[in-house]
Design a protein around this motif. Sequence first.
Motif, PDB file in Angstrom:
ATOM      1  N   ALA A 174      -1.670   2.177   4.233  1.00 60.51           N
ATOM      2  CA  ALA A 174      -0.434   1.453   4.535  1.00 60.51           C
ATOM      3  C   ALA A 174      -0.129   1.526   6.022  1.00 60.51           C
ATOM      4  O   ALA A 174       0.361   0.558   6.629  1.00 60.51           O
ATOM      5  CB  ALA A 174       0.726   2.034   3.734  1.00 60.51           C
ATOM      6  N   ARG A 181      -0.848   4.858  -0.808  1.00 60.60           N
ATOM      7  CA  ARG A 181      -2.124   4.867  -0.095  1.00 60.60           C
ATOM      8  C   ARG A 181      -1.923   5.014   1.408  1.00 60.60           C
ATOM      9  O   ARG A 181      -1.058   4.379   1.987  1.00 60.60           O
ATOM     10  CB  ARG A 181      -2.897   3.578  -0.389  1.00 60.60           C
ATOM     11  N   GLU A 229       0.828  -1.207   0.000  1.00 59.23           N
ATOM     12  CA  GLU A 229       0.000   0.000   0.000  1.00 59.23           C
ATOM     13  C   GLU A 229       0.865   1.260   0.000  1.00 59.23           C
ATOM     14  O   GLU A 229       0.519   2.258  -0.626  1.00 59.23           O
ATOM     15  CB  GLU A 229      -0.927  -0.013   1.227  1.00 59.23           C
TER      16      GLU A 229
END
Length: 369
Positions: free
Chosen positions: A173, A170, A165
């Motif tokens: 994460a 993102r 992630e």
Amino acid sequence: MTPPIIKKLIVKLETSTPLFIALLAAGAAIRLIYCALPPLYTTDLLRNLGYGKAFPVWGFRLYDLTPSDLTPSPMQYLWPNHNFPYPAVTLLFYALIACLHSSLFFGKLALTLIDAVNARLIFKISQDRILAALYWFNPINIWFGSREGQFEPFVILLMLLALRELQKGRSRAYFYLGLAVQAKLFPIFLAPYFLSRLSWRELGRCVRVAVWGAASLVPSLAAACTSGYMAYFFRPGYIPAYNPITWNLGDPSLYPFFPFSLVLAHGIAGFAFVLFCLYGLRRTRQLMQWLAPLVFVFFVKFNRIGQFWYLMLTPAFCLTVEEPSCRRWLFLFSAALGVRSLYSILIGPIGYYNPPDAQYLNILCFWGF
């Protein structure tokens, strides 16, 4: 210099999908054989599944109980006066596994399947088949994951989800990283790398990261509100001060059940790993990329309670290094840290193993309890 025959094999694995699939299938067959055998060195899986089976009744109040409080249960004889030693996410994981089936075989099979997912995630993160194969055939993961049933593959899954992630930019994460730390504390060594990737000038992103991080703490908050939770993790003398993978060769009390040759071999492998990290750091000048694997191995080697299976986490830390050739070498060095595991696979048991009464419980509960 890489020998020509090794170069040809690497090229074959990189270009031939049938060969690569056949190799992974061979690894799967080895792991399934080990899944069908009872653990030999530890009783951790039996004890942890016992807690997981009791979770629907007691919830997080289990942190205030010991195995002797959970009679009748086979786990009542294993560390009978000690509390559950792992964070809340691990307890939830074992509760899920025990809900599906409370057998050592199923627990080991589930961990092996998770390791297969981990190998796939490593490929997704690195786009490198060789790394996925090196992970799948890492002797530590084969022995202590598929044979002994240690839960590190679950911790690695959360670490890899966090790294994936983060790679995609993102904010969630940090949610997965928070869960990983609450499964086992070691993933905290990824925090400097994650924070270095955070753009502090983007207030909105920082807020999202903070929200995801706070959301990840829900399991621990729930446990802290209903039990003594945190009081049990750092109790003095709670876990015996044994570290058979130590660098402190001059203190035999740290490895009383293991031959000196094994401890020395592990020490040399760890020293080689650290030397390569220092070489890579000097070569790339990227401190944050090399910090996590370097600090993790240092910590485990110097910690008074380091264990062989902790080193299963090493490849996940190595993924912070972005140079492909360095990552491959790091994964090779990570496999070299599995001296005892490789010896166990190729030759046979070495060092401490379960006494007859504990092994009887493993066999008795292998297909369910």
